[in-house]
Design a protein around this motif. Structure first.
Motif, PDB file in Angstrom:
ATOM      1  N   ASP A  33     -10.151  26.093   0.070  1.00  0.00           N
ATOM      2  CA  ASP A  33     -11.068  25.197   0.770  1.00  0.00           C
ATOM      3  C   ASP A  33     -11.445  24.052  -0.159  1.00  0.00           C
ATOM      4  O   ASP A  33     -11.743  24.271  -1.336  1.00  0.00           O
ATOM      5  CB  ASP A  33     -12.327  25.948   1.194  1.00  0.00           C
ATOM      6  N   GLY A  34     -11.432  22.850   0.372  1.00  0.00           N
ATOM      7  CA  GLY A  34     -11.871  21.696  -0.389  1.00  0.00           C
ATOM      8  C   GLY A  34     -10.828  21.114  -1.320  1.00  0.00           C
ATOM      9  O   GLY A  34     -11.122  20.162  -2.046  1.00  0.00           O
ATOM     10  N   VAL A  35      -9.607  21.671  -1.331  1.00  0.00           N
ATOM     11  CA  VAL A  35      -8.527  21.175  -2.179  1.00  0.00           C
ATOM     12  C   VAL A  35      -7.244  21.138  -1.363  1.00  0.00           C
ATOM     13  O   VAL A  35      -6.954  22.079  -0.615  1.00  0.00           O
ATOM     14  CB  VAL A  35      -8.306  22.073  -3.418  1.00  0.00           C
ATOM     15  N   THR A  36      -6.492  20.062  -1.485  1.00  0.00           N
ATOM     16  CA  THR A  36      -5.196  19.971  -0.807  1.00  0.00           C
ATOM     17  C   THR A  36      -4.156  19.408  -1.763  1.00  0.00           C
ATOM     18  O   THR A  36      -4.473  18.644  -2.675  1.00  0.00           O
ATOM     19  CB  THR A  36      -5.262  19.061   0.442  1.00  0.00           C
ATOM     20  N   ALA A  37      -2.914  19.814  -1.548  1.00  0.00           N
ATOM     21  CA  ALA A  37      -1.798  19.275  -2.320  1.00  0.00           C
ATOM     22  C   ALA A  37      -1.262  18.032  -1.627  1.00  0.00           C
ATOM     23  O   ALA A  37      -1.560  17.766  -0.456  1.00  0.00           O
ATOM     24  CB  ALA A  37      -0.697  20.319  -2.452  1.00  0.00           C
ATOM     25  N   LEU A  38      -0.481  17.267  -2.348  1.00  0.00           N
ATOM     26  CA  LEU A  38       0.212  16.153  -1.712  1.00  0.00           C
ATOM     27  C   LEU A  38       1.221  16.688  -0.704  1.00  0.00           C
ATOM     28  O   LEU A  38       1.662  17.839  -0.792  1.00  0.00           O
ATOM     29  CB  LEU A  38       0.925  15.305  -2.771  1.00  0.00           C
ATOM     30  N   ALA A  39       1.599  15.848   0.248  1.00  0.00           N
ATOM     31  CA  ALA A  39       2.520  16.268   1.299  1.00  0.00           C
ATOM     32  C   ALA A  39       3.868  16.668   0.700  1.00  0.00           C
ATOM     33  O   ALA A  39       4.350  16.037  -0.241  1.00  0.00           O
ATOM     34  CB  ALA A  39       2.707  15.139   2.308  1.00  0.00           C
ATOM     35  N   PRO A  40       4.491  17.717   1.235  1.00  0.00           N
ATOM     36  CA  PRO A  40       5.799  18.139   0.725  1.00  0.00           C
ATOM     37  C   PRO A  40       6.884  17.117   1.053  1.00  0.00           C
ATOM     38  O   PRO A  40       6.749  16.324   1.989  1.00  0.00           O
ATOM     39  CB  PRO A  40       6.045  19.466   1.442  1.00  0.00           C
ATOM     40  N   VAL A  46      -0.664  16.840  -8.996  1.00  0.00           N
ATOM     41  CA  VAL A  46      -1.773  16.124  -8.364  1.00  0.00           C
ATOM     42  C   VAL A  46      -2.388  17.009  -7.285  1.00  0.00           C
ATOM     43  O   VAL A  46      -1.678  17.625  -6.487  1.00  0.00           O
ATOM     44  CB  VAL A  46      -1.297  14.792  -7.754  1.00  0.00           C
ATOM     45  N   ALA A  47      -3.705  17.074  -7.276  1.00  0.00           N
ATOM     46  CA  ALA A  47      -4.433  17.769  -6.220  1.00  0.00           C
ATOM     47  C   ALA A  47      -5.525  16.848  -5.686  1.00  0.00           C
ATOM     48  O   ALA A  47      -6.144  16.103  -6.451  1.00  0.00           O
ATOM     49  CB  ALA A  47      -5.049  19.068  -6.753  1.00  0.00           C
ATOM     50  N   ARG A  48      -5.745  16.913  -4.392  1.00  0.00           N
ATOM     51  CA  ARG A  48      -6.805  16.129  -3.768  1.00  0.00           C
ATOM     52  C   ARG A  48      -8.008  17.026  -3.506  1.00  0.00           C
ATOM     53  O   ARG A  48      -7.862  18.168  -3.070  1.00  0.00           O
ATOM     54  CB  ARG A  48      -6.315  15.485  -2.466  1.00  0.00           C
ATOM     55  N   PHE A  49      -9.190  16.488  -3.773  1.00  0.00           N
ATOM     56  CA  PHE A  49     -10.428  17.266  -3.694  1.00  0.00           C
ATOM     57  C   PHE A  49     -11.414  16.622  -2.729  1.00  0.00           C
ATOM     58  O   PHE A  49     -11.432  15.399  -2.557  1.00  0.00           O
ATOM     59  CB  PHE A  49     -11.091  17.365  -5.074  1.00  0.00           C
ATOM     60  N   GLU A  50     -12.246  17.483  -2.135  1.00  0.00           N
ATOM     61  CA  GLU A  50     -13.430  17.038  -1.421  1.00  0.00           C
ATOM     62  C   GLU A  50     -14.604  17.303  -2.362  1.00  0.00           C
ATOM     63  O   GLU A  50     -15.100  18.439  -2.455  1.00  0.00           O
ATOM     64  CB  GLU A  50     -13.604  17.821  -0.121  1.00  0.00           C
ATOM     65  N   PRO A  51     -15.052  16.303  -3.113  1.00  0.00           N
ATOM     66  CA  PRO A  51     -16.093  16.538  -4.125  1.00  0.00           C
ATOM     67  C   PRO A  51     -17.328  17.244  -3.580  1.00  0.00           C
ATOM     68  O   PRO A  51     -17.915  18.101  -4.253  1.00  0.00           O
ATOM     69  CB  PRO A  51     -16.412  15.131  -4.633  1.00  0.00           C
ATOM     70  N   GLU A  52     -17.699  16.906  -2.346  1.00  0.00           N
ATOM     71  CA  GLU A  52     -18.915  17.496  -1.786  1.00  0.00           C
ATOM     72  C   GLU A  52     -18.783  19.009  -1.608  1.00  0.00           C
ATOM     73  O   GLU A  52     -19.796  19.739  -1.600  1.00  0.00           O
ATOM     74  CB  GLU A  52     -19.264  16.834  -0.447  1.00  0.00           C
ATOM     75  N   ALA A  53     -17.561  19.511  -1.479  1.00  0.00           N
ATOM     76  CA  ALA A  53     -17.371  20.954  -1.346  1.00  0.00           C
ATOM     77  C   ALA A  53     -17.753  21.695  -2.621  1.00  0.00           C
ATOM     78  O   ALA A  53     -17.955  22.925  -2.602  1.00  0.00           O
ATOM     79  CB  ALA A  53     -15.918  21.252  -0.981  1.00  0.00           C
ATOM     80  N   ASP A  72       0.831  -1.195   0.000  1.00  0.00           N
ATOM     81  CA  ASP A  72       0.000   0.000   0.000  1.00  0.00           C
ATOM     82  C   ASP A  72       0.875   1.260   0.000  1.00  0.00           C
ATOM     83  O   ASP A  72       2.055   1.220   0.387  1.00  0.00           O
ATOM     84  CB  ASP A  72      -0.923   0.009   1.216  1.00  0.00           C
ATOM     85  N   VAL A  73       0.284   2.365  -0.438  1.00  0.00           N
ATOM     86  CA  VAL A  73       0.992   3.636  -0.481  1.00  0.00           C
ATOM     87  C   VAL A  73       0.491   4.553   0.623  1.00  0.00           C
ATOM     88  O   VAL A  73      -0.592   4.360   1.180  1.00  0.00           O
ATOM     89  CB  VAL A  73       0.811   4.337  -1.847  1.00  0.00           C
ATOM     90  N   ASP A  74       1.288   5.554   0.923  1.00  0.00           N
ATOM     91  CA  ASP A  74       0.865   6.625   1.819  1.00  0.00           C
ATOM     92  C   ASP A  74      -0.022   7.566   1.003  1.00  0.00           C
ATOM     93  O   ASP A  74       0.433   8.163   0.027  1.00  0.00           O
ATOM     94  CB  ASP A  74       2.096   7.368   2.321  1.00  0.00           C
ATOM     95  N   PRO A  75      -1.294   7.710   1.362  1.00  0.00           N
ATOM     96  CA  PRO A  75      -2.170   8.565   0.549  1.00  0.00           C
ATOM     97  C   PRO A  75      -1.767  10.031   0.553  1.00  0.00           C
ATOM     98  O   PRO A  75      -2.219  10.791  -0.302  1.00  0.00           O
ATOM     99  CB  PRO A  75      -3.551   8.357   1.191  1.00  0.00           C
ATOM    100  N   ALA A  76      -0.908  10.426   1.484  1.00  0.00           N
ATOM    101  CA  ALA A  76      -0.441  11.809   1.506  1.00  0.00           C
ATOM    102  C   ALA A  76       0.572  12.088   0.409  1.00  0.00           C
ATOM    103  O   ALA A  76       0.782  13.248   0.028  1.00  0.00           O
ATOM    104  CB  ALA A  76       0.174  12.139   2.866  1.00  0.00           C
ATOM    105  N   ARG A  96      -9.866   7.820  -4.902  1.00  0.00           N
ATOM    106  CA  ARG A  96     -11.199   8.424  -4.756  1.00  0.00           C
ATOM    107  C   ARG A  96     -11.158   9.944  -4.672  1.00  0.00           C
ATOM    108  O   ARG A  96     -12.173  10.606  -4.932  1.00  0.00           O
ATOM    109  CB  ARG A  96     -11.892   7.894  -3.487  1.00  0.00           C
ATOM    110  N   THR A  97     -10.015  10.506  -4.296  1.00  0.00           N
ATOM    111  CA  THR A  97      -9.989  11.934  -3.959  1.00  0.00           C
ATOM    112  C   THR A  97      -9.065  12.773  -4.832  1.00  0.00           C
ATOM    113  O   THR A  97      -9.095  14.008  -4.720  1.00  0.00           O
ATOM    114  CB  THR A  97      -9.538  12.123  -2.500  1.00  0.00           C
ATOM    115  N   ALA A  98      -8.249  12.172  -5.689  1.00  0.00           N
ATOM    116  CA  ALA A  98      -7.200  12.933  -6.370  1.00  0.00           C
ATOM    117  C   ALA A  98      -7.409  12.997  -7.878  1.00  0.00           C
ATOM    118  O   ALA A  98      -7.972  12.091  -8.495  1.00  0.00           O
ATOM    119  CB  ALA A  98      -5.833  12.321  -6.068  1.00  0.00           C
TER     120      ALA A  98
END
Length: 382
Positions: free
Chosen positions: A247-254, A267-274, A79-83, A341-343
């Motif tokens: 809001d509702g978007v995060t980057a991968l960990a530095p 790559v950007a991670r999203f909260e679709p519901e936002a 498995d990978v680190d999702p961050a 699911r989020t990226a």
């Protein structure tokens, strides 16, 4: 020969000592495992005999896992680190520590999208356990970690120059290694097993890169290293800085130890519901329309991939135990599924444009102001 010139220039630009051109990135992985059999015998590492295991990331293009299958090694999905999207050294160490029978013979870990695996630490762990290490550098053109270039840290590095990659010849690949004594063997393996220098006899086929592709590759790599690499990591850094305030978007960990960040895709991670969306697939369609660049979901985790199906090849049924062990459903990958699911990934060409971070921010703002994002229409079935 164009192939030799391409290899020399790639090694120079990437900061490596040894490079051998091959037909494509998939074959690069297989050839590295073939050469690893010789390296293991010469250095006392575990033999890569049929039925042994190879640790592989569970979030990658299917070829990373297919290559061990080609050599009758069982791919064990990690498995990978999702961050970050990459396999952590601790995950590799835990798998090797728990391998009481010493059945793991190789570790094949990719750098992915815009993040690098901690290959210095992973290679060190592999050396400690006497296991061959391979870094899949299909996404890692230009990358460096701890002051060391991608492709020169593990026992072998494998590269792709397929049409979507940061450097492309339409198709093509490269095998790199930190071991000078194995270079002749790699060249021999790519040329039907012909004797080359200090190579030993090894049954092999024709995996050479064509001269025309090599010429295209030389031109393309010059453009990448001289014109694009000075720009793209900075654009990626600006983009991720902009994302950090959304809001509702995060980057991968530095990754503080990465000196030159890889830029295959942002790559950007999203909260679709936002955004009033049901899935990131819906967001992908909307962002593509606003940005005019390719926006896509990440790879499907290999335990749920339409392309990675070891059981579909009769050659993988040579042993009931092998077939059962290679079943990808055996390996849970919650981190990979969370990221899938989020990226979303944005094509690397976008990072040539210093204005892309502003365009991205404007597109996200427009999506939020426009209200619910429509869902993709359901496929019509007959």
């Amino acid at each position: 020969m164009e192939q030799a010139r391409a290899a020399a220039e790639f090694a120079y630009f990437q900061g490596l000592d040894h490079a051998v051109p091959v037909a494509n990135g998939t074959r690069a992985l297989v050839i590295a495992l073939m050469a690893a059999s010789v390296l293991a015998e010469e250095t006392g590492k575990r033999a890569l005999r049929p039925g042994r295991r190879a640790l592989v990331s569970g979030l990658t293009w299917q070829a990373t896992a297919m290559a061990p299958l080609d050599r009758r090694l069982v791919p064990v999905l990690l498995d990978v680190d999702p961050a970050t999207g990459v396999v952590a050294p601790e995950t590799v160490h835990a798998a090797l520590r728990d391998d009481r029978d010493g059945e793991i013979a190789a570790v094949v870990i990719p750098h992915l999208y815009c993040r690098m695996a901690d290959i210095p630490r992973i290679a060190e762990i592999c050396d400690e356990y006497g296991v061959v290490s391979i870094e899949d550098c299909a996404h890692a053109h230009g990358g460096a970690i701890d002051g060391r270039p991608a492709g020169g840290v593990a026992d072998f590095g494998t590269w792709s120059f397929q049409g979507s990659k940061s450097i492309t010849a339409g198709e093509g690949g490269m095998v790199t290694t930190r071991h000078a004594g194995i270079v002749d063997q790699i060249v021999s393996i790519t040329t039907c097993g012909r004797a080359v220098g200090r190579s030993r006899p090894f049954q092999a086929g024709n995996d050479r890169l064509g001269a025309l592709q090599a010429a295209v590759l030389r031109a393309r790599m010059r453009r990448f290293y001289r014109e694009e690499l000075p720009v793209k990591p900075g654009v990626l850094a600006d983009l991720e800085a902009r994302i950090s305030g959304m809001d509702g978007v995060t980057a991968l960990a530095p990754q503080l130890r990465v000196g030159t960040q890889i830029t295959y895709k942002a790559v950007a991670r999203f909260e679709p519901e936002a955004f009033g969306a049901d899935t990131v697939e819906d967001l992908a369609d909307a962002l593509h329309a606003l940005l005019g660049v390719e926006v896509a979901t990440l790879y499907d985790p290999l335990d749920d991939s339409d392309l990675y199906r070891p059981d579909s090849d009769p050659a993988n049924h040579w042993s009931d135990a092998f077939t059962a062990a290679a079943d990808p459903a055996r390996y849970p990958l919650p981190g990979a599924h969370e990221l899938r699911r989020t990226a979303l990934g944005f094509e690397h060409a976008a990072l040539r444009d210093p204005a892309f971070p502003d365009r991205f921010a404007q597109a996200v703002a427009r999506l939020r102001a426009a209200g619910p994002v429509p869902s993709r229409p359901s496929e019509v079935t007959g």
